[in-house]
Scaffold this active site. Structure first.
Site, PDB file in Angstrom:
ATOM      1  N   GLY A  41       0.823  -1.217   0.000  1.00 34.63           N
ATOM      2  CA  GLY A  41       0.000   0.000   0.000  1.00 34.63           C
ATOM      3  C   GLY A  41       0.852   1.260   0.000  1.00 34.63           C
ATOM      4  N   GLY A  42       2.135   1.112   0.418  1.00 34.58           N
ATOM      5  CA  GLY A  42       3.078   2.222   0.324  1.00 34.58           C
ATOM      6  C   GLY A  42       2.718   3.415   1.196  1.00 34.58           C
ATOM      7  N   GLY A 185       5.392  25.140   6.725  1.00 36.09           N
ATOM      8  CA  GLY A 185       5.009  24.861   5.337  1.00 36.09           C
ATOM      9  C   GLY A 185       3.500  24.811   5.179  1.00 36.09           C
ATOM     10  N   TYR A 188      -0.282  21.549   0.814  1.00 32.70           N
ATOM     11  CA  TYR A 188      -1.528  20.865   1.122  1.00 32.70           C
ATOM     12  C   TYR A 188      -1.418  19.943   2.323  1.00 32.70           C
ATOM     13  CZ  TYR A 188      -0.643  16.153  -0.795  1.00 32.70           C
ATOM     14  OH  TYR A 188      -0.181  14.893  -1.006  1.00 32.70           O
ATOM     15  N   ILE A 189      -0.258  19.309   2.513  1.00 31.77           N
ATOM     16  CA  ILE A 189      -0.145  18.351   3.626  1.00 31.77           C
ATOM     17  C   ILE A 189      -0.164  19.102   4.963  1.00 31.77           C
ATOM     18  CG2 ILE A 189       1.333  16.608   4.721  1.00 31.77           C
ATOM     19  CD1 ILE A 189       2.208  15.733   1.922  1.00 31.77           C
ATOM     20  N   GLY A 272       7.415  19.654   1.729  1.00 35.34           N
ATOM     21  CA  GLY A 272       7.481  18.961   0.450  1.00 35.34           C
ATOM     22  C   GLY A 272       7.969  17.532   0.596  1.00 35.34           C
ATOM     23  N   HIS A 441     -30.968  17.159  -8.682  1.00 38.73           N
ATOM     24  CA  HIS A 441     -31.318  18.123  -7.642  1.00 38.73           C
ATOM     25  C   HIS A 441     -31.725  17.371  -6.386  1.00 38.73           C
ATOM     26  CE1 HIS A 441     -32.787  21.763  -5.819  1.00 38.73           C
ATOM     27  NE2 HIS A 441     -33.885  21.120  -5.471  1.00 38.73           N
TER      28      HIS A 441
END
Ligand code: FAD
Ligand code: FAD
Length: 462
Positions: A41-42, A185, A188-189, A272, A441
């Site tokens: 799954g890493g 930072g 997004y993370i 990053g 809707h």
């Protein structure tokens, strides 16, 4: 030393790039061996996408209950007392989710008859590696090698991971809620996790070197997240650089050049990710590099014959769906199919509060000849009924033939619209195609429909 294995396809890494390549190899009847040193799954399944979304989801529950327990209550719902939080139980729940997926991946690989070798692979030449397994060294040779070694968190030299300086991996495993969390930072993370910890009750400070959060996106798209941070007491310092730490917290060079120290129980460094290129003999494989990434062409071929590379190892954007798509493609090319990695867009989602989706070109990238139309969720019944009024859908199209070239959205639950957005781009849809499609809707997708109508000059609900 066990007997050497020779296989048609050797895959290094059991993350989304590697395991998807393995399953597809199996489906296509290719003999494949997959080597994974850690867990199937890493990054994504174990310490990335899935556990972060599990924690974000739980944090959302906690925040809702906290609001219901306030004097004002929530839509007439009042809890008699504040909710309590057990971090060990939250982490155990999150671990249960990743475990289910781990076992699922193992079962899928087994069904595809992919042999999984557990251990660290080290190459001596482009097609031969030795895997350190618990039973000793295992030599594997192969006709084709797929490198899917993934990525690692970037460490700041003056703020090494360890003790209370943590990466996203440790942040997702904290057994005690930090009273004060400083995030370095505002990518997004950092924002996803910073927001989740704020919802769980931490005091959160974010330090960002650039002059804005999420610098990849335009100011309009990011504004509702910036507003959420402000109204929910997250302190954001822009143009401020982390410089080091002392016993009390993080040392920061502020925008005005002065130095300040921010007290912290934990310092979360999210500056990053970098490709995992070290410690496994990449230098002996004779493949060219493109900067810090392994260089590949649009079929994920490296410069070495029959050595392929996919996922975070080969470049930005480092996203699960890019890795998986490339892994699947390489298996198909090895099996003789004609494929190319040339998506109309690689959509991206930030699971911030609220969520951001971006597929294709931003208005600034589409140039002055583009039509840009926005439909706000304030005018969408479903968004209002979910108390999720903030945000919008934005459509970017060519003026001449109305071909849609970009779609963005910000708002609660908009991640689920991303499939429709990327489908439109992949199909080369025109504004009229979206305008002429009935959207259910009440759903958030009506805002997308209305944005297309608005681009054509005849939106109904605005
Ligand atoms: P990885 O998933 O990193 O897998 C590489 C595997 O290779 C690892 O399991 C490693 O142990 C193994 N390995 C490496 N070298 C060797 C060796 N020599 N021998 C044996 N095994 C080896 N992406 C999204 O699309 N959406 C998200 O919401 C999202 N959220 C994220 C949140 C966080 C906190 C993080 C950290 C990442 C997130 N990502 C997200 C990114 C996503 O996890 C990656 O893009 C994705 O996992 C890349 O897949 P990959 O197969 O290239 O590599
Ligand atoms: P980043 O997003 O790289 O953010 C790290 C932040 O830390 C930066 O803003 C930086 O200024 C700040 N920082 C660094 N050092 C310091 C310091 N000393 N003090 C204070 N602040 C510091 N990649 C692309 O190349 N192009 C894309 O278009 C792209 N789109 C993406 C869209 C989404 C929604 C996602 C999820 C990913 C995207 N990526 C893209 C990939 C992304 O950049 C990488 O997956 C990964 O690097 C993000 O990790 P991060 O949030 O930790 O870091």
């Amino acid at each position: 030393m066990t007997e050497a294995i020779h296989t048609k396809v050797l895959i290094i890494g059991g993350g989304p790039g590697g395991y998807v390549a393995g399953i597809r190899c199996g489906q296509l009847g290719l003999d494949a061996v997959l080597v994974e040193s850690h867990r199937l799954g890493g990054t994504c399944l174990n310490v990335g996408c899935i556990p972060s979304k599990a924690v974000i989801h739980s944090a959302g529950y906690f925040e809702t209950m906290t609001r219901a327990a306030s004097a004002k209550g929530l839509h007439g719902i009042k809890l008699a007392s504040q909710p309590t939080l057990s971090m060990p139980e939250l982490v155990a729940w999150k671990d249960g989710v990743t475990k289910k997926l781990n076992t699922g991946v193992a079962a899928l690989l087994k069904r595809a008859k992919v042999r999984v070798v557990e251990g660290w692979a080290n190459f001596s030449d482009a097609k031969t590696c030795t895997v350190k397994t618990k039973d000793g060294d295992q030599i594997i040779t192969a006709e084709h090698v797929i490198l899917a070694n993934g990525s690692k968190a970037v460490e700041l030299p003056f703020l090494p991971f360890g003790g209370n300086v943590i990466s996203s991996t440790e942040a997702l495993d904290l057994k005690t809620l930090p009273k004060k969390l400083v995030v370095v930072g505002a990518g997004y993370i950092g924002l996803e996790l910073g927001i989740a910890f704020r919802k769980l009750g931490s005091e959160v400070t974010i330090v960002e070197a650039m002059d804005r959060i999420l610098p990849l996106y335009d100011a309009d798209l990011v504004a509702p997240v910036a507003k959420w941070l402000k109204t929910n007491g997250v302190t954001v310092h822009l143009s401020a650089k982390a410089k080091g730490r002392d016993k009390t917290g993080l040392i920061v060079e502020m925008a005005d050049g002065k130095t300040e120290t921010f007290p912290a129980d934990n310092i979360l460094v999210t500056v990053g990710r970098k490709p995992a290129t070290e410690g496994w003999g990449l230098e002996k494989m004779g493949v060219d590099m493109a900067g810090r990434f392994v260089k590949v062409d649009d079929q994920c071929r490296t410069s070495m014959k029959n050595v392929w590379a996919v996922g975070d190892l080969v470049g930005e954007p480092m996203l699960e769906h890019k890795a998986a798509t490339q892994g699947e493609m390489v298996a198909e090319i090895i099996a003789g199919k004609k494929r190319r990695f040339h998506p109309a867009s690689i959509p991206a989602v930030c699971f911030t509060e609220p969520e951001i989706v971006s597929a294709g070109l931003l208005p600034s990238e589409a140039g002055p000849d583009a039509i840009v139309a926005v439909f706000p969720f304030m005018a969408n019944g479903r968004a209002l009924s979910m108390d999720a009024g903030e945000g919008f859908v934005r459509v970017v199209a060519r003026k001449d033939d109305h071909r849609i070239v970009g779609i963005q959205a910000i708002g609660q639950h908009v991640a689920e619209l991303s499939g429709e957005f990327s489908h439109a781009l992949e199909m080369g849809s025109r504004l009229e195609d979206v305008a002429g499609t009935i959207h259910v809707h009440p759903t958030l997708s009506e805002a997308y429909h209305e944005a297309a109508l608005r681009a054509l000059g005849h939106a109904i609900h605005i």
